[in-house]
Design a protein around this motif. Structure first.
Motif, PDB file in Angstrom:
ATOM      1  N   VAL A  41       0.833  -1.201   0.000  1.00 22.83           N
ATOM      2  CA  VAL A  41       0.000   0.000   0.000  1.00 22.83           C
ATOM      3  C   VAL A  41       0.871   1.256   0.000  1.00 22.83           C
ATOM      4  O   VAL A  41       0.618   2.210  -0.744  1.00 22.83           O
ATOM      5  CB  VAL A  41      -0.969   0.000   1.212  1.00 22.83           C
ATOM      6  N   ALA A  42       1.931   1.260   0.819  1.00 24.60           N
ATOM      7  CA  ALA A  42       2.828   2.420   0.880  1.00 24.60           C
ATOM      8  C   ALA A  42       3.472   2.681  -0.478  1.00 24.60           C
ATOM      9  O   ALA A  42       3.557   3.840  -0.935  1.00 24.60           O
ATOM     10  CB  ALA A  42       3.891   2.209   1.948  1.00 24.60           C
ATOM     11  N   MET A  43       3.929   1.642  -1.138  1.00 25.92           N
ATOM     12  CA  MET A  43       4.557   1.815  -2.451  1.00 25.92           C
ATOM     13  C   MET A  43       3.533   2.264  -3.490  1.00 25.92           C
ATOM     14  O   MET A  43       3.834   3.086  -4.365  1.00 25.92           O
ATOM     15  CB  MET A  43       5.231   0.511  -2.906  1.00 25.92           C
ATOM     16  N   LEU A  75       5.527  10.144   5.550  1.00 22.29           N
ATOM     17  CA  LEU A  75       4.977  10.215   6.904  1.00 22.29           C
ATOM     18  C   LEU A  75       3.913   9.134   7.112  1.00 22.29           C
ATOM     19  O   LEU A  75       3.928   8.410   8.111  1.00 22.29           O
ATOM     20  CB  LEU A  75       4.395  11.602   7.162  1.00 22.29           C
ATOM     21  N   GLY A  76       3.002   9.022   6.143  1.00 20.30           N
ATOM     22  CA  GLY A  76       1.965   7.992   6.240  1.00 20.30           C
ATOM     23  C   GLY A  76       2.547   6.591   6.249  1.00 20.30           C
ATOM     24  O   GLY A  76       2.087   5.721   6.979  1.00 20.30           O
ATOM     25  N   SER A  77       3.592   6.366   5.447  1.00 20.18           N
ATOM     26  CA  SER A  77       4.235   5.049   5.404  1.00 20.18           C
ATOM     27  C   SER A  77       4.891   4.712   6.730  1.00 20.18           C
ATOM     28  O   SER A  77       4.807   3.576   7.204  1.00 20.18           O
ATOM     29  CB  SER A  77       5.283   5.013   4.291  1.00 20.18           C
ATOM     30  N   ALA A 107       3.275   1.617   8.119  1.00 13.70           N
ATOM     31  CA  ALA A 107       4.015   0.390   7.816  1.00 13.70           C
ATOM     32  C   ALA A 107       5.389   0.323   8.464  1.00 13.70           C
ATOM     33  O   ALA A 107       6.087  -0.666   8.303  1.00 13.70           O
ATOM     34  CB  ALA A 107       4.148   0.230   6.309  1.00 13.70           C
ATOM     35  N   GLY A 108       5.835   1.353   9.146  1.00 13.28           N
ATOM     36  CA  GLY A 108       7.092   1.266   9.869  1.00 13.28           C
ATOM     37  C   GLY A 108       8.253   1.980   9.210  1.00 13.28           C
ATOM     38  O   GLY A 108       8.164   2.484   8.086  1.00 13.28           O
ATOM     39  N   THR A 109       9.352   2.008   9.938  1.00  7.93           N
ATOM     40  CA  THR A 109      10.538   2.756   9.540  1.00  7.93           C
ATOM     41  C   THR A 109      11.147   2.240   8.241  1.00  7.93           C
ATOM     42  O   THR A 109      11.486   3.013   7.349  1.00  7.93           O
ATOM     43  CB  THR A 109      11.585   2.676  10.669  1.00  7.93           C
ATOM     44  N   GLY A 110      11.305   0.927   8.139  1.00  6.05           N
ATOM     45  CA  GLY A 110      11.917   0.356   6.943  1.00  6.05           C
ATOM     46  C   GLY A 110      11.144   0.704   5.687  1.00  6.05           C
ATOM     47  O   GLY A 110      11.722   1.081   4.655  1.00  6.05           O
ATOM     48  N   THR A 111       9.836   0.598   5.762  1.00  8.34           N
ATOM     49  CA  THR A 111       8.990   0.921   4.612  1.00  8.34           C
ATOM     50  C   THR A 111       9.086   2.406   4.289  1.00  8.34           C
ATOM     51  O   THR A 111       9.151   2.787   3.115  1.00  8.34           O
ATOM     52  CB  THR A 111       7.536   0.519   4.890  1.00  8.34           C
ATOM     53  N   ALA A 112       9.112   3.262   5.305  1.00  7.24           N
ATOM     54  CA  ALA A 112       9.218   4.696   5.065  1.00  7.24           C
ATOM     55  C   ALA A 112      10.536   5.045   4.390  1.00  7.24           C
ATOM     56  O   ALA A 112      10.585   5.886   3.483  1.00  7.24           O
ATOM     57  CB  ALA A 112       9.069   5.470   6.372  1.00  7.24           C
ATOM     58  N   LEU A 113      11.609   4.397   4.799  1.00  4.85           N
ATOM     59  CA  LEU A 113      12.902   4.631   4.143  1.00  4.85           C
ATOM     60  C   LEU A 113      12.861   4.145   2.697  1.00  4.85           C
ATOM     61  O   LEU A 113      13.389   4.809   1.790  1.00  4.85           O
ATOM     62  CB  LEU A 113      14.022   3.944   4.912  1.00  4.85           C
ATOM     63  N   ALA A 114      12.227   3.006   2.448  1.00  2.00           N
ATOM     64  CA  ALA A 114      12.091   2.496   1.077  1.00  2.00           C
ATOM     65  C   ALA A 114      11.256   3.447   0.231  1.00  2.00           C
ATOM     66  O   ALA A 114      11.580   3.706  -0.940  1.00  2.00           O
ATOM     67  CB  ALA A 114      11.469   1.109   1.096  1.00  2.00           C
TER      68      ALA A 114
END
Length: 195
Positions: free
Chosen positions: A20-22, A53-55, A59-66
């Motif tokens: 969803v984040a991607m 920010l939403g990611s 979904a967490g830190t790793g997903t936000a960095l991705a």
């Protein structure tokens, strides 16, 4: 370590959260491509910062960095082989903003976990304090009862003896009871002081 309860919608699996984040990033870029008059480069990077920010939250830190890396790569690809100074600046600010937002959400999540742990410790201490208070009350109730029982017998016999209406054998039995209860009282007091 984070658990499923650290995120909103805890029943959604982490893999779905990441997808969803991607997808949000892809949707932002598609919106940018389809309505360039409505969304300029500055607005694009603001929308992407919101996606980061939403990611991080969802979904967490790793997903936000991705998401930050994916957005930076797609943003630089859309701008073409030669980036203008404005796009370079927007891109650099976006990456810094994405990292800061990710760190902030991560720190907030850790602060909440610490607060929950401390609340659990405080609750355990409160329960322990209440248990100790109950034990103290039970102990004092027992001591009070044990100390009063011999005194009541002594006072009762003294009252009967003072009336002068008892025969000599009953008076003798009364004095024996008084002596026995005074000794018991002395032993209870000594035991209590030893304790």
């Amino acid at each position: 370590m984070t658990s499923r309860g650290d995120y909103p919608f805890p029943d959604v699996p982490l893999a779905v959260r990441r997808v969803v984040a991607m997808l949000v990033v892809v949707i932002v870029f598609l919106a940018y491509r389809s309505s360039a008059a409505l969304i300029d480069e500055g607005s694009l990077f603001l929308l992407l910062s919101t996606a980061v920010l939403g990611s991080a939250w969802f979904a967490g830190t790793g997903t936000a960095l991705a998401v930050t890396v994916l957005s930076a790569v797609l943003g630089s690809m859309l701008a073409g082989p030669t980036l203008s100074r404005a796009v370079e600046t927007h891109l650099a600010l976006f990456v810094a903003h994405g990292l800061l937002l990710t760190a902030l959400v991560s720190e907030l999540r850790q602060a909440r976990q610490r607060a929950e742990r401390e609340a659990g410790i405080a609750e355990a201490a409160r329960a322990e304090s209440e248990a100790a208070s109950r034990l103290k009350d039970e102990f004092l109730g027992t001591v009070s009862h044990e100390l009063r029982t011999p005194l009541n017998a002594v006072l009762g016999w003294l009252h009967l003896i003072r009336t002068g209406k008892l025969d000599a054998a009953t008076v003798s039995r009364g004095f024996e009871s008084i002596e026995r209860n005074v000794r018991l009282q002395a032993q209870l007091t000594a035991d209590l002081l030893d304790t």
